[in-house]
Structures are given as C-alpha cells and as structure tokens.
Enzyme design. Structure first.
Site, PDB file in Angstrom:
ATOM      1  N   HIS A 106      30.004 -33.799  19.789  1.00 58.18           N
ATOM      2  CA  HIS A 106      28.423 -34.114  19.606  1.00 58.18           C
ATOM      3  C   HIS A 106      27.622 -32.769  19.714  1.00 58.18           C
ATOM      4  O   HIS A 106      27.894 -32.011  19.978  1.00 58.18           O
ATOM      5  CB  HIS A 106      28.129 -34.848  21.031  1.00 58.18           C
ATOM      6  CG  HIS A 106      28.440 -33.907  22.469  1.00 58.18           C
ATOM      7  ND1 HIS A 106      27.272 -33.005  22.775  1.00 58.18           N
ATOM      8  CD2 HIS A 106      29.432 -33.822  23.133  1.00 58.18           C
ATOM      9  CE1 HIS A 106      27.625 -32.391  23.911  1.00 58.18           C
ATOM     10  NE2 HIS A 106      29.274 -33.092  23.933  1.00 58.18           N
ATOM     11  N   HIS A 115      33.928 -25.136   6.042  1.00 58.09           N
ATOM     12  CA  HIS A 115      35.384 -25.627   5.895  1.00 58.09           C
ATOM     13  C   HIS A 115      35.987 -25.876   7.380  1.00 58.09           C
ATOM     14  O   HIS A 115      36.164 -24.679   7.855  1.00 58.09           O
ATOM     15  CB  HIS A 115      36.489 -25.016   4.949  1.00 58.09           C
ATOM     16  CG  HIS A 115      37.718 -25.545   5.039  1.00 58.09           C
ATOM     17  ND1 HIS A 115      38.254 -25.574   3.876  1.00 58.09           N
ATOM     18  CD2 HIS A 115      38.148 -26.575   5.671  1.00 58.09           C
ATOM     19  CE1 HIS A 115      39.829 -25.963   3.907  1.00 58.09           C
ATOM     20  NE2 HIS A 115      39.662 -26.853   5.026  1.00 58.09           N
TER      21      HIS A 115
END
Length: 177
Positions: A106, A115
C-alpha cells in the site's frame, strides 16, 4: 521474417525499429517495449521516446494472475508479471516493470522506467525514484525512499534510505563503489 512454424502461437514479425514510422503510417497504433533492465534502462528510455514521438500508444501488459487493487494508478507501457501484487493507493510510473511474484504494498510510488525484479517486496509507503532497479528477492522496509538511477542488489534487506545514483547491496543493504 518470422521463422515460427506454421500454426505457431507466435505472432508474425512485422519489422524492426527502422520500420516503426512506416508501421504507424500503415495503421499500427499500439506498441510495447519488451526490453528489461539490469541497472540500465537507457534502451527502454530511447525506445519509449521514439515510439511516443512517432505517435504510438503504449498499453500496459498486465498478467491475469497478478493482483492489483482498484485504486492503483498504473502508467502507460508497464509490464506487471505473473503473481505480482500491487496493493491500495500505489502509483506506478510509465514503462515500469513489476516482475514475477513481486509485491508492492500500500501507498508505494515507483518512478518511471524502474524495475522491481522477481520476488522483490516493497513494504508500505516505499518511494522508488525514476530509472531504479530493485533486485530479485530484495526487501524494503516500510517508509523507505530509494533515489533515481539507483541499483539495489538482489536479496538485499533495505532498512534505510538511499539517494540518487547509488549501487547498494547486502543484509543490511550498504552502498558500494
């Protein structure tokens, strides 16, 4: 030319980079960059700029086994891999890779062209800068900030912030030269 066997599941190859403008003019409108990174996103950046300058739309490719909360903002041209999880209120920048089994908890932000490698875990409220590579199996403690153009090595345990243009690895994660 495509060397795939007849009746193959592989799509035909329609050209290379030098054919992009012609393909766009012929009505092709979507393109996807299938180049990864290992600490260097320059090829993806150049292709993204080229495709955008021609006019292509760059959809995100999201594997159906991934789990993405409804209120996540995913930028264009992203790849979200098998069994990746992106939870509530995350912001994923343009052309980001969230690879196989990665977890982005979250309130995380992942900058453009970054990446997140297989199995990496970003605990809640982690901020990753642009053009950054988080190695396979790395774990980042909640609230951590990692700068732009930074490389965090595989398996690292990140317990503190790292600035821009850093290479770091280990448990606990430390900057290296």
């Amino acid at each position: 030319v495509n060397d795939a066997a007849p009746n193959s599941a592989l799509p035909p190859i329609v050209g290379g980079d030098c054919d992009l403008k012609r393909l766009y003019e012929q009505g092709w409108s979507d393109a996807f960059i299938a180049v990864g990174s290992v600490g260097d996103t320059s090829v993806r950046e150049k292709l993204f700029a080229l495709l955008r300058s021609i006019g292509f739309t760059m959809p995100s490719i999201i594997d159906p086994t991934s789990v993405i909360a409804e209120n996540v903002n995913v930028g264009c041209g992203c790849y979200i891999g098998k069994r990746a999880v992106i939870n509530a209120e995350c912001k994923i920048g343009e052309c980001v890779i969230v690879n196989t089994g990665a977890i982005v908890e979250h309130d995380c932000t992942v900058g453009r062209f970054s990446h997140i490698a297989p199995g990496a875990v970003l605990c809640g409220n982690v901020c990753i800068g642009d053009y950054t590579h988080i190695g396979a199996g790395a774990s980042l403690k909640q609230g951590i900030a990692v700068g732009s153009r930074t490389l965090i090595g595989l398996g690292s345990v990140v317990l503190r912030d790292f600035s821009d243009n850093v290479k770091a690895l280990g448990n606990p994660c430390r900057e290296i030269e």
